[in-house]
Design a protein around this motif. Structure first.
Motif, PDB file in Angstrom:
ATOM      1  N   ASP A  45       0.850  -0.930   0.143  1.00 48.24           N
ATOM      2  CA  ASP A  45      -0.046   0.042  -0.005  1.00 48.24           C
ATOM      3  C   ASP A  45       0.847   1.280   0.102  1.00 48.24           C
ATOM      4  O   ASP A  45       0.099   2.146  -0.084  1.00 48.24           O
ATOM      5  N   GLY A  46       2.160   0.927  -0.045  1.00 46.58           N
ATOM      6  CA  GLY A  46       3.024   2.340  -0.193  1.00 46.58           C
ATOM      7  C   GLY A  46       3.796   2.951   1.233  1.00 46.58           C
ATOM      8  O   GLY A  46       4.210   3.871   1.121  1.00 46.58           O
ATOM      9  N   PHE A  47       3.319   2.137   2.380  1.00 46.02           N
ATOM     10  CA  PHE A  47       3.881   2.614   3.577  1.00 46.02           C
ATOM     11  C   PHE A  47       5.272   2.139   3.831  1.00 46.02           C
ATOM     12  O   PHE A  47       5.821   1.215   2.901  1.00 46.02           O
ATOM     13  N   ASN A  48       5.841   3.006   4.689  1.00 45.94           N
ATOM     14  CA  ASN A  48       7.258   2.438   5.033  1.00 45.94           C
ATOM     15  C   ASN A  48       7.828   2.896   6.534  1.00 45.94           C
ATOM     16  O   ASN A  48       7.111   3.721   7.050  1.00 45.94           O
ATOM     17  N   THR A  49       8.667   2.311   7.031  1.00 44.18           N
ATOM     18  CA  THR A  49       9.372   2.429   8.172  1.00 44.18           C
ATOM     19  C   THR A  49      10.724   3.326   8.149  1.00 44.18           C
ATOM     20  O   THR A  49      11.306   3.767   9.024  1.00 44.18           O
ATOM     21  N   LEU A  50      11.157   3.203   6.885  1.00 43.24           N
ATOM     22  CA  LEU A  50      12.447   3.742   6.622  1.00 43.24           C
ATOM     23  C   LEU A  50      12.582   4.143   5.043  1.00 43.24           C
ATOM     24  O   LEU A  50      11.856   3.470   4.273  1.00 43.24           O
ATOM     25  N   SER A  51      13.499   4.890   4.856  1.00 43.56           N
ATOM     26  CA  SER A  51      13.880   5.220   3.352  1.00 43.56           C
ATOM     27  C   SER A  51      15.178   5.259   3.025  1.00 43.56           C
ATOM     28  O   SER A  51      16.146   6.054   3.882  1.00 43.56           O
ATOM     29  N   TYR A  52      15.519   4.588   1.821  1.00 47.09           N
ATOM     30  CA  TYR A  52      16.859   4.670   1.575  1.00 47.09           C
ATOM     31  C   TYR A  52      17.157   5.040   0.177  1.00 47.09           C
ATOM     32  O   TYR A  52      16.399   4.275  -0.698  1.00 47.09           O
ATOM     33  N   ARG A  96      15.904  17.693   1.152  1.00 46.29           N
ATOM     34  CA  ARG A  96      16.044  16.341   0.210  1.00 46.29           C
ATOM     35  C   ARG A  96      15.434  15.450   0.812  1.00 46.29           C
ATOM     36  O   ARG A  96      14.967  14.228   0.321  1.00 46.29           O
ATOM     37  N   TYR A  97      15.402  15.279   2.254  1.00 49.87           N
ATOM     38  CA  TYR A  97      14.848  14.053   3.120  1.00 49.87           C
ATOM     39  C   TYR A  97      13.328  14.292   3.481  1.00 49.87           C
ATOM     40  O   TYR A  97      13.103  13.672   4.418  1.00 49.87           O
ATOM     41  N   LYS A  98      12.738  15.136   3.073  1.00 45.34           N
ATOM     42  CA  LYS A  98      11.482  15.640   3.273  1.00 45.34           C
ATOM     43  C   LYS A  98      10.558  14.087   3.336  1.00 45.34           C
ATOM     44  O   LYS A  98      10.451  13.491   2.257  1.00 45.34           O
ATOM     45  N   GLY A  99       9.789  13.920   4.419  1.00 44.49           N
ATOM     46  CA  GLY A  99       8.889  12.609   4.334  1.00 44.49           C
ATOM     47  C   GLY A  99       9.864  11.381   5.061  1.00 44.49           C
ATOM     48  O   GLY A  99       9.142  10.547   5.415  1.00 44.49           O
ATOM     49  N   TYR A 100      11.169  11.688   5.284  1.00 43.85           N
ATOM     50  CA  TYR A 100      11.926  10.563   5.696  1.00 43.85           C
ATOM     51  C   TYR A 100      11.631  10.615   7.028  1.00 43.85           C
ATOM     52  O   TYR A 100      11.280  11.801   7.946  1.00 43.85           O
TER      53      TYR A 100
END
Length: 130
Positions: A45-52, A96-100
């Motif tokens: 569904d597009g959710f995340n706990t981290l971004s890389y 740059r890390y908006k939403g992270y």
């Protein structure tokens, strides 16, 4: 009744979780000796706990065994809901890390943040004998 949780360094759809653990996406498919992983659908569904590198992952997961799904027992604690705790105060608001996740440290300096991962949680409900 067993819950396993942690930063697995793999998504719920990676072979280590999906095939090796035989984790199931749908509660209806879980049989005795099997594991339910509610985070499979959340990843889809597009959710995340981290971004890389601008890709979202759910490395942080909580999985539950069959007896916690209220199929076998009629009383005790049972799975109700799972989620990812990602309130706005724990999220980068710009740049740059908006939403992270708002990290604790960046380039060796404390950023007054929390972590590079959002926490995960489950709600259990208690059913008692009537």
């Amino acid at each position: 009744k067993i819950m396993t949780m942690g930063d697995l360094n793999d998504d719920p759809t990676n072979e280590s979780v999906l095939k090796t653990l035989n984790a199931q996406q749908d509660q209806e498919d879980v049989k005795p000796q099997m594991i339910y992983n509610p985070y499979i659908q959340m990843l889809k569904d597009g959710f995340n706990t981290l971004s890389y590198r601008d890709a979202g992952n759910i490395f942080d997961q909580i999985m539950l065994t069959y007896p916690l799904l209220k199929k076998a027992d009629k009383e005790g604690y049972f799975y109700y809901h799972a989620g990812i705790y990602n309130p706005s105060f724990m999220t980068n608001k710009s740049g740059r890390y908006k939403g992270y996740p708002l990290r604790s440290y960046n380039n060796g300096s404390f950023t007054n943040g929390f972590s590079d991962h959002f926490p995960v949680y489950v709600y259990l409900i208690k059913e008692e004998k009537e």
